[in-house]
Motif scaffolding. Sequence first.
Motif, PDB file in Angstrom:
ATOM      1  N   LEU A   1     -10.969 -11.169   7.711  1.00 50.51           N
ATOM      2  CA  LEU A   1     -10.416 -11.304   7.212  1.00 50.51           C
ATOM      3  C   LEU A   1      -9.319  -9.695   6.209  1.00 50.51           C
ATOM      4  N   VAL A   2      -8.427  -9.638   6.310  1.00 50.26           N
ATOM      5  CA  VAL A   2      -7.081  -7.935   5.927  1.00 50.26           C
ATOM      6  C   VAL A   2      -6.490  -8.356   5.420  1.00 50.26           C
ATOM      7  N   THR A   3      -5.694  -8.204   4.244  1.00 48.12           N
ATOM      8  CA  THR A   3      -4.413  -9.123   3.246  1.00 48.12           C
ATOM      9  C   THR A   3      -4.058  -7.563   2.647  1.00 48.12           C
ATOM     10  N   THR A   4      -2.915  -8.648   3.010  1.00 53.49           N
ATOM     11  CA  THR A   4      -1.663  -7.910   2.208  1.00 53.49           C
ATOM     12  C   THR A   4      -2.073  -7.740   0.804  1.00 53.49           C
ATOM     13  N   PRO A   5      -2.761  -7.027  -0.321  1.00 58.20           N
ATOM     14  CA  PRO A   5      -2.814  -7.604  -1.847  1.00 58.20           C
ATOM     15  C   PRO A   5      -1.495  -7.592  -2.732  1.00 58.20           C
ATOM     16  N   VAL A   6      -0.132  -7.321  -2.195  1.00 61.01           N
ATOM     17  CA  VAL A   6       0.813  -7.387  -3.129  1.00 61.01           C
ATOM     18  C   VAL A   6       2.119  -7.544  -1.577  1.00 61.01           C
ATOM     19  N   PRO A   7       3.235  -8.048  -1.600  1.00 61.45           N
ATOM     20  CA  PRO A   7       4.145  -7.922  -0.535  1.00 61.45           C
ATOM     21  C   PRO A   7       4.718  -6.590  -0.246  1.00 61.45           C
ATOM     22  N   ALA A   8       5.061  -6.291   1.107  1.00 58.60           N
ATOM     23  CA  ALA A   8       5.136  -5.078   1.465  1.00 58.60           C
ATOM     24  C   ALA A   8       5.931  -5.117   2.501  1.00 58.60           C
ATOM     25  N   THR A   9       6.239  -4.160   3.259  1.00 60.32           N
ATOM     26  CA  THR A   9       6.831  -3.841   4.321  1.00 60.32           C
ATOM     27  C   THR A   9       5.747  -3.102   5.495  1.00 60.32           C
ATOM     28  N   LEU A  10       5.567  -3.556   6.792  1.00 62.43           N
ATOM     29  CA  LEU A  10       5.026  -3.058   7.312  1.00 62.43           C
ATOM     30  C   LEU A  10       5.410  -2.352   8.003  1.00 62.43           C
ATOM     31  N   ARG A  11       5.165  -0.985   8.233  1.00 69.65           N
ATOM     32  CA  ARG A  11       5.367   0.562   8.420  1.00 69.65           C
ATOM     33  C   ARG A  11       5.140   0.791   9.626  1.00 69.65           C
ATOM     34  N   TYR A  12       4.015   0.024  10.233  1.00 64.48           N
ATOM     35  CA  TYR A  12       3.164   0.677  11.034  1.00 64.48           C
ATOM     36  C   TYR A  12       1.818  -0.333  11.771  1.00 64.48           C
ATOM     37  N   ARG A  13       1.841  -0.174  12.742  1.00 65.15           N
ATOM     38  CA  ARG A  13       0.082  -0.916  12.988  1.00 65.15           C
ATOM     39  C   ARG A  13      -0.003  -0.577  14.170  1.00 65.15           C
ATOM     40  N   GLY A  14      -1.446  -0.537  14.435  1.00 65.45           N
ATOM     41  CA  GLY A  14      -1.554   0.320  15.761  1.00 65.45           C
ATOM     42  C   GLY A  14      -3.245   1.094  16.369  1.00 65.45           C
ATOM     43  N   PRO A  15      -3.643   1.363  17.165  1.00 59.69           N
ATOM     44  CA  PRO A  15      -4.204   2.730  17.249  1.00 59.69           C
ATOM     45  C   PRO A  15      -4.072   4.223  16.524  1.00 59.69           C
ATOM     46  N   LEU A  16      -4.756   4.589  15.892  1.00 60.45           N
ATOM     47  CA  LEU A  16      -3.944   6.307  15.923  1.00 60.45           C
ATOM     48  C   LEU A  16      -5.603   6.819  15.881  1.00 60.45           C
ATOM     49  N   LEU A  17      -5.185   7.751  16.460  1.00 63.11           N
ATOM     50  CA  LEU A  17      -6.106   9.243  16.670  1.00 63.11           C
ATOM     51  C   LEU A  17      -7.480   8.448  16.242  1.00 63.11           C
ATOM     52  N   ASN A  18      -8.336   9.331  15.962  1.00 63.46           N
ATOM     53  CA  ASN A  18     -10.217   8.472  15.910  1.00 63.46           C
ATOM     54  C   ASN A  18     -10.162   8.133  15.026  1.00 63.46           C
ATOM     55  N   TYR A  19      -9.147   7.155  14.299  1.00 59.23           N
ATOM     56  CA  TYR A  19      -9.388   5.743  12.834  1.00 59.23           C
ATOM     57  C   TYR A  19      -9.825   4.596  13.539  1.00 59.23           C
ATOM     58  N   GLY A  20      -9.487   4.377  15.512  1.00 59.70           N
ATOM     59  CA  GLY A  20      -9.188   2.722  15.254  1.00 59.70           C
ATOM     60  C   GLY A  20      -8.527   2.482  14.879  1.00 59.70           C
ATOM     61  N   LEU A  21      -7.894   1.032  14.853  1.00 58.57           N
ATOM     62  CA  LEU A  21      -7.041   0.706  14.506  1.00 58.57           C
ATOM     63  C   LEU A  21      -6.092   0.214  13.312  1.00 58.57           C
ATOM     64  N   VAL A  22      -4.745   0.931  13.019  1.00 63.28           N
ATOM     65  CA  VAL A  22      -4.700   1.263  11.661  1.00 63.28           C
ATOM     66  C   VAL A  22      -2.939   0.310  12.057  1.00 63.28           C
ATOM     67  N   SER A  23      -3.261  -0.368   9.968  1.00 64.37           N
ATOM     68  CA  SER A  23      -2.122  -0.338   9.211  1.00 64.37           C
ATOM     69  C   SER A  23      -1.583  -0.295   8.322  1.00 64.37           C
ATOM     70  N   ILE A  24      -0.497  -0.060   7.578  1.00 67.40           N
ATOM     71  CA  ILE A  24       0.302   0.718   6.988  1.00 67.40           C
ATOM     72  C   ILE A  24       1.011   0.294   6.196  1.00 67.40           C
ATOM     73  N   LEU A  25       0.977  -0.077   5.176  1.00 68.65           N
ATOM     74  CA  LEU A  25       2.041  -1.068   4.518  1.00 68.65           C
ATOM     75  C   LEU A  25       2.784  -0.134   3.365  1.00 68.65           C
ATOM     76  N   GLU A  26       4.213  -0.655   3.213  1.00 70.43           N
ATOM     77  CA  GLU A  26       5.087   0.365   2.003  1.00 70.43           C
ATOM     78  C   GLU A  26       5.204  -0.750   1.153  1.00 70.43           C
ATOM     79  N   PRO A  27       4.985  -0.597  -0.126  1.00 70.28           N
ATOM     80  CA  PRO A  27       4.864  -2.152  -1.023  1.00 70.28           C
ATOM     81  C   PRO A  27       5.739  -2.012  -1.914  1.00 70.28           C
ATOM     82  N   GLU A  28       6.627  -0.215  -1.894  1.00 70.22           N
ATOM     83  CA  GLU A  28       7.944   0.098  -2.563  1.00 70.22           C
ATOM     84  C   GLU A  28       7.829   1.143  -1.831  1.00 70.22           C
ATOM     85  N   PRO A  29       9.154   2.207  -2.417  1.00 68.96           N
ATOM     86  CA  PRO A  29       9.219   3.532  -1.781  1.00 68.96           C
ATOM     87  C   PRO A  29       8.347   4.748  -1.925  1.00 68.96           C
ATOM     88  N   ASP A  30       8.233   5.234  -1.013  1.00 58.92           N
ATOM     89  CA  ASP A  30       7.142   6.360  -2.006  1.00 58.92           C
ATOM     90  C   ASP A  30       5.222   6.180  -2.322  1.00 58.92           C
TER      91      ASP A  30
END
Length: 374
Positions: A274-303
């Motif tokens: 199980l993979v979890t977010t280490p801090v509160p964060a906004t989910l910016r993207y989730r899904g397949p991406l290029l040759n990386y398989g499934l990807v999850s991108i989190l934004e804990p704070e701006p920038d």
Amino acid sequence: MIRTAVLALGLGVATAGVAAAQGPDAGAAARAAAEALSDAQVRLDQAEGAQDRVQALTGAVRAYEAGLAAMRDGLRAASLREAQLDRELDARETEVAQLLGVLQALGQAETPQRLLHPDGPLGAARSGMLVASVTPALAEEAERLRADLSEVATLRALQQDAEARLRAGLSSLQEARAELSRAIADRTDLPRRFTADPERTAALIAATETLDGFASGLAALEPGEGSAAAPTIADRKGALPLPVPAQVLRRSGEADAAGVTRPGLVLATRPEALVTTPVPATLRYRGPLLNYGLVSILEPEPDLLFVFAGLGTVFGEVGEVLPEGAPVGLMGGSEALSPSGEGALSQRSETLYMEVREGSRTVDPLTWFATDKG
């Protein structure tokens, strides 16, 4: 579902984990896992909404994973100890045979025969003194042999019991993962910063050829502010836990076997971890991406973006603000008992690639995350 499993795995951890590992650290890990499972059951019973249920099931899955790891380590320790004893007994085969022969001869001797000696009473006395001095050493050696043989028998019985408990625990873990997936799908009470725009995301994917390009483009897209915004986490920099129990295979900038270097971390995990977010964060993207398989991108704070690539399953809806410890996905692969019959579960055969981006540049993830794994 979890209540019965808590009892089964909790008892399994307490017996197999503690006894087989033969160490205080493994015993403490086993007890902590059993307590975490019990706590997850209590929280699940008290859950009043979908988010409460997700949190309880997340704790249950993590506790199962920790409990099975403790049992697996204990089983491996038992197997190694048995192999060591077998080698020692094989090396002492001649010595053991001689010892057994002497003990058998002494055990069968009758009292009148012990008094007879070719040199008469004096020789018999000297012989008796010699036997008396040797007998304690023989008895001590016999006791060591008995203890070793008894330990081998105990370890073999323990391994058989532990393998059965591992199978039961693994089955319960799979059920908990499935129930967690259903609870996440039913969850509707998370705050949102924005609503996903599939067309803009698809256009960005089509226009980029690298993870760096996609992440940079995603950071440049203004999602639109909503009612919920994550607080700053600057005070936790350098102390964040890894998103999944793992060992660091390659650090930032280290070349792989093909000589390729990447700015992120490559983490070795167990299958389906199980993979979890280490801090509160906004989910910016989730899904397949290029040759990386499934990807999850989190934004804990701006920038600031955390990129997790190589997942087998991804959770959540883009735009949701995930609380700390919320599940974002599962690793790929399939966790099963080893076909070798040694009882060990699959080792860390999956890899998670993790990048951290501050603004438009990547930074060493270890400036944010803490790990003592080599």
